[in-house]
Each structure stands twice: as C-alpha cells, then as structure tokens.
Design an enzyme around this catalytic site. Structure first.
Site, short mmCIF file in Angstrom:
data_model
loop_
_atom_site.label_atom_id
_atom_site.label_comp_id
_atom_site.label_asym_id
_atom_site.label_seq_id
_atom_site.Cartn_x
_atom_site.Cartn_y
_atom_site.Cartn_z
N HIS A 1 -3.49 -5.26 0.65
CA HIS A 1 -2.81 -5.80 1.84
C HIS A 1 -2.88 -7.33 1.82
CE1 HIS A 1 -2.36 -1.99 4.14
NE2 HIS A 1 -3.36 -1.61 3.38
N GLU B 1 -1.33 -9.36 3.49
CA GLU B 1 -1.10 -9.98 4.81
C GLU B 1 -2.40 -10.47 5.46
OE1 GLU B 1 -0.76 -6.78 4.06
OE2 GLU B 1 -1.26 -5.42 5.71
N CYS C 1 0.84 -1.19 0.00
CA CYS C 1 0.00 0.00 0.00
C CYS C 1 0.89 1.26 0.00
CB CYS C 1 -0.98 -0.05 1.16
SG CYS C 1 -2.45 0.91 0.83
N1 GLN Z 1 -1.99 6.64 3.00
C1 GLN Z 1 -2.15 5.87 1.82
C2 GLN Z 1 -3.56 5.94 1.25
O1 GLN Z 1 -4.48 6.33 1.91
C3 GLN Z 1 -1.75 4.43 2.06
C4 GLN Z 1 -2.71 3.69 2.94
C5 GLN Z 1 -2.17 2.38 3.41
O2 GLN Z 1 -0.97 2.14 3.35
N2 GLN Z 1 -3.03 1.53 3.93
O3 GLN Z 1 -3.76 5.56 0.12
#
Ligand code: GLN
Length: 625
Positions: free
Chosen positions: A541, A543, A412
């Site tokens: 994600h 994970e 992300c």
């Molecule tokens: N801050 C970034 C966004 O809102 C990444 C979010 C994250 O890593 N979950 O897209």
C-alpha cells in the site's frame, strides 16, 4: 518533554485530528521536534477489526500497527513515522492492566479504574512520548496528544441533568481523569490544553453564538481540565466582541482564542493556527527556545492547491458506500500527486458492483452511470479490499484499463485482480482465480500465503513494512522510485500472487512483467505491463507513505500518465515537482504551463459532490483536500 493536549467539545466531526496535526506543524515550523499520541476511547485493542465503511480506513504503520486514520494525518503533516503504541485505546490499557494483575504485580490489591487504569494511561503516555519518530535520536521536544470523543457534549447533557450519556462519553471518563492528574503531575509550563469547539452561526441573523462553547468549557473545568487555548470552528472569523464574551465566560485570554474558519483546502489550517504559536509557546515556557514559525512551504502549497483548475479525473473502483474516509490515504496520495502535476484532482467513485452484468439487468441506470464514469476517467485506480463482493466489477475495470490503454494502478487486491484478469483474458486460463474467492479453483494464481502458520487463522495477515527488490531496472516502477534497488512499503494482506515458477516465462511472454519481488523471490510484489502506457499493480500500500511535499512514486506515475506528463517525469523522477516547468510567482500564485501534447480528454470540470456532511474543510466545490 512538553505536552499539548487537544480535546474537542460541543459536537463531533470538528476536525480535531487535523487541528492537532496542524498544531504539530506550527510547532515543528518553530524548530521544535514533535511527536504525537492519539487516544481512542473505544474498547477495540486496535483498528484492525473495525470496518472501514463505518469507521474510516484502517491506517497501517511501519511496525504493522493497524491504527486509527488520524495517525495517518499526523504522519503526513509532520512527516514522521509513528509506532502502534502511539495509538492508545481502552482495550490496550485494560489489556495491559489485566496482564499485570495476572502476573501478580498489584500485590493482592483490589485493581480499580482509579488509580490503576488512570496510572496505566499516564505511564503509557510518558513511555511513548519519548520514542523518536522523526528519524533523529532522542526524544522529541513536544508531544501532541489528541483525545478522541467530545468532552463538552458529555457535560452538556450531564449539566442539564437529563441523564443522556452516550457510550463514547462513558468510555472517555478514565482518560479525562488520567489527563487531569497528568496535567497536575507534569506541572504548569509543561502542559497546554487546546480545546476545539464550535461557534455556530444562526443563518437568519448571522450571529455567532457562544453558549455551546461556554457550556463545553464549563464542563471541561468541572472535570479538572483547564483550557489554555480555545480553537473555535466557525464559518467566518470570530468578531472581536464574540471573542471578548468567550474570554469573559471561559476565563481564557482573548489573545488565546483562535478562529478556525472555513478554508478552501486543508493545508490552510496550519496557517490559521500560526496565530496560536505565541500563546502555546508561552504556556509551554518555550519562548526563548523556539523561533518564529517558518510556514512558507505550507503557504505555497495551500495557495498552489487553490490555484489549480485543470482537472485530472481518476475513477476509484471500490466498495463505495458513501464514506469517503474509507479510502482516505489513497485519496490523499492521489491529491499529493495531482498537486505535484499541477492538476486539480477529481475522484469519481465507481461502485464496482455497478460495473457487473447483473447490475445491467437489475439496475440499468446505475450500470450506465458507472460505465460512464469509468470511460470518462483519465486514470483508473482499484484500491485494496477484502471479500468477494464486487470483485467481478474490479476485474472488468482492470480489463478495460488494459485493453483501452488507460493508466491503471492496482493496490493489493487491485493488483491481485489484475493478475487474475490477465490470466483469464490474455492467457486464456478461464478459471484463474484467487483462493480467497474460490478455494477450489483449478488455476490458483493468487493464494493464501501467510508469513507464519498456514493452519492457524488468527494473526495471519502480512502486516507492516516489508522490502521489495526490483528484478528489472528498466521498468516504470523502478524509474519512478528513482532507480533504487529496493523499496520498503507497508503491507496488509493474507493472499499473494504466486506464480508457479514454470508459468513465469509464460506470463512474461504474454506481456506481464513481475518487476518487484520479496527477498525470497516467491512473492510477487510489483507487476507491470511494459507495452501499456501505465499499468502497474502492487501488493503493498504505497498510499500510507505519501506526504504532501513528497508524493508516493507510483501515485505520481498514475497521475502523470493520466495527464500526459509521464515521459517528462521519467526523465527526472527524483524531482517530482520539477518535471513541469511551473512557476510560482512571488505572490504564490501558480502560473500553469500549457502542454500542447498533453493528454486531454476534453472533460469539462464538474465539481464532485461533498461526500461527508458537515466537513468544514471542504472547499467551495465540495472537493475535500
Ligand atoms: N483480500 C486480499 C488479501 O488478503 C487483499 C487485501 C488488501 O487489498 N489489502 O490478500
């Protein structure tokens, strides 16, 4: 439907969540279908607004629910997919009751905690318990309910009449009352209460003390809940006379008192709870239905994990504040992958701010230590995050990984910063940035891309399971996922790498490949550097869907590449554990195969300092598993 309620007494942090998940594992191993509900008595409607650095990670479900990290434990241990309604909070219950009141459903009655809130809690439990979560049709056989907070402690203080009640204790009360009513309603034979307690040992004499558990159980009874089983945390196995004493004072048969002694890794806990299966099945009247638990897979995994010594060092570059639970699922996913690669996971936490130039001036020792950890790592992982603190440090970590051919997985935010770094360093777009960090940047390569309204700031997060289509089949990510055409993974973000269509060709000719995109082709979901040993960034994600026996594909790629096994793995990606010709002998002891060509960085294994005080499930080296 049968219910197992797990409560905790004496002190918090006894590992109630892991105990409850493990009870689920044992029941599942008896051939029963299991679901679970976590009750968090706090007022937040969900965990989405809670700081992971205070409360631990926000776990994300397929349906987009942002929930307590314990639901992650349930999903991992039971290999199920829960819904956001499987996490009950005071906020959710009150909201539902207030909505009902506004609709006039209470027909002019005075709306009160008892019976309206307590009824709403019971109805919620019954409604959610029947939702299938294991991919099969129809309701599960047993629902394990974990009640957050510590009951015994409340009573302990009330009992002493010293008036000390903390906020958590007060919040728990409606749930305790509701569950007391519920146990009566569903009747004996359908409800089993497992109380997790602590039997401390006085170090000087080594005596196991039963008083705190006695008090806690007395308190529980005073509130209308009768424990059927006591699961006692203690450093060593409880002495028989201690069990007898507990039995006598707590009115629980000695055969229903189980010791949860310290173990070397978390996968031993279901094995400890195996001893409770007879008692639970008896209380739930399931003896004729269930079989003897088959826990071979868990036994082998627990032993295998204990036998691993050859380390794989991963530098986790994030906003490290000392609470390792903030990145719990990432850590677990790394562990699942390391065990599959027969390596002992060593995670080095690198505070990203310490990698930055300002730290070099202000705190040179911290700067040096951070860079030493990064340089000593076999692989680098930059997890998700919000806000601009430490972003420059993360960019430097991605740059280091890219330039030095160190395996890299960016999740992300970790992918977004890798795109920014690439644009800046390789494409010479010095002011490339995310509009999250610089709304006025002239080269926005990561932009605010909500799925709904762009002007309405509330609920703009892209949450839950979304599909990513592989654009390229000849890439590491697609191969690791088993050459499928798409993958469904969980998201939690507002911003997204959006590459101006005119620029895609430039990015690609500079060496960055966008190998996975959403169905519109506008959102970049997976990036890769084909010329690098392993440089992968994902907007989702992965994970959250990793399981002990089924490690997440991209984590497996990171670990395999960090220990020189990626080529072997890519030849046989659908069989993650089979890429190493490992042998588990009949006594479960793993005999590792030595790889002459394996990437070894020559680090001696150094135990990682325990990060959570009082975590009873830490192993001898303080490494949480
Ligand atoms: N801050 C970034 C966004 O809102 C990444 C979010 C994250 O890593 N979950 O897209």
């Amino acid at each position: 439907m049968k219910y197992v309620l797990v409560t905790g007494g004496v002190v918090s942090g006894l590992g109630k969540g892991v105990t409850a998940s493990s009870i689920g594992v044992v029941l599942k191993a008896c051939g029963l279908r299991v679901t679970s509900i976590k009750i968090d008595p706090y007022l937040n409607t969900d965990a989405g607004t809670m700081s992971p650095f205070e409360h631990g990670e926000v776990f994300v479900l397929d349906d987009g629910g942002e929930v307590d990290l314990d639901l992650g434990n349930y999903e991992r241990f039971l290999d199920i997919k829960l819904t956001c309604d499987n996490n009950i909070t005071t906020g959710k219950i009150y909201q539902s009751v207030i909505n009902k009141e506004r609709r006039g459903d209470y027909l002019g009655k005075t709306v009160q905690v008892v019976p309206h809130i307590t009824d709403a809690i019971q109805e919620w439990i019954e409604r959610v318990a029947v939702i299938p979560v294991d991919g099969k049709e129809g309701p599960a056989d047993v629902c394990v309910i974990e009640l957050g907070g510590t009951i015994g402690a409340t009573i302990f203080s009330r009992h002493n009449n010293n008036g000390i009640l903390d906020a958590g204790d007060i919040e728990s009360m409606p749930f305790i009352e509701a569950l007391g009513q519920f146990s009566y309603r569903v009747g004996p034979g359908n409800f089993c209460l497992v109380h997790v307690s602590l039997v401390p040992v006085l170090s000087v004499v080594g005596e196991q003390k039963t008083k705190p558990t006695q008090h806690s159980v007395r308190g529980l009874r005073g509130l209308g809940l009768t424990p059927n089983i006591l699961a006692c945390r203690s450093t060593k196995v409880l002495n028989e006379n201690v069990k007898e004493k507990l039995s006598q004072f707590c009115h629980v048969p000695a055969s229903n008192i189980i010791t949860l002694n310290d173990v070397t890794n978390i996968w031993h806990i279901p094995l400890l709870l195996r001893k409770a299966h007879d008692a639970i099945l008896k209380v739930l009247n399931l003896q004729g239905v269930a079989r003897e638990p088959d826990l071979d897979e868990w036994t082998n995994r627990a032993k295998l994990c204990d036998s691993l010594h050859d380390p794989v060092r991963i530098a986790m570059v994030g906003k490290y504040t000392g609470l390792s639970d903030s990145y719990l699922s990432v850590w677990k996913a790394l562990l699942h992958a390391s065990v599959a690669c027969r390596k002992k996971l060593v995670v080095d936490w690198v505070p990203s701010t310490d990698l930055e130039d300002t730290t070099a001036k202000e705190a040179p020792d911290a700067y040096k230590a951070a860079w030493n950890l990064l340089k000593g790592a076999d692989g680098i992982l930059v997890p998700g995050g919000f806000g601009d603190r430490g972003v420059q440090g993360k960019i430097l970590a991605a740059k280091y990984a890219r330039e030095k051919n160190v395996p890299y997985l960016g999740i992300c935010l970790g992918m977004q910063i890798a795109v920014i770094e690439f644009a800046r360093s390789v494409m010479n777009l010095q002011d490339a940035n995310s509009t999250e960090f610089d709304p006025d940047t002239r080269t926005p390569c990561v932009v605010f891309m909500p799925e709904g309204s762009k002007t309405h700031m509330g609920a703009t997060m892209r949450l839950g399971s979304r599909r990513t289509y592989f654009e390229v089949t000849d890439c590491k990510a697609a191969k690791l996922y088993g050459n499928v055409s798409y993958v469904d993974e969980r998201h939690r973000h507002r911003y997204e790498s959006q590459v101006n269509p005119d620029m895609v060709a430039k990015f690609e000719s500079a060496g960055l490949a966008f190998v996975g995109k959403d169905e519109t082709g506008k959102r970049m979901e997976i990036i890769e550097l084909p010329a690098h040993p392993y440089f992968v960034g994902v907007q989702f994600h992965p994970e959250f869907k990793s399981r002990p026996g089924k490690p997440s594909a991209l984590f497996l790629g990171l670990i395999a590449s960090s220990c020189g096994q990626l080529d072997a793995l890519l030849q046989n990606p659908s069989q993650p554990n089979k890429h190493i010709p490992a042998k588990i002998s009949s006594n479960g002891v793993f005999s590792p195969k030595v790889y002459p060509n394996g990437h070894q960085n020559g680090h001696a294994y150094k135990p990682v300092k325990s990060l959570v005080n009082g975590n009873y499930y830490a192993n001898g080296n303080g490494v949480h598993v």
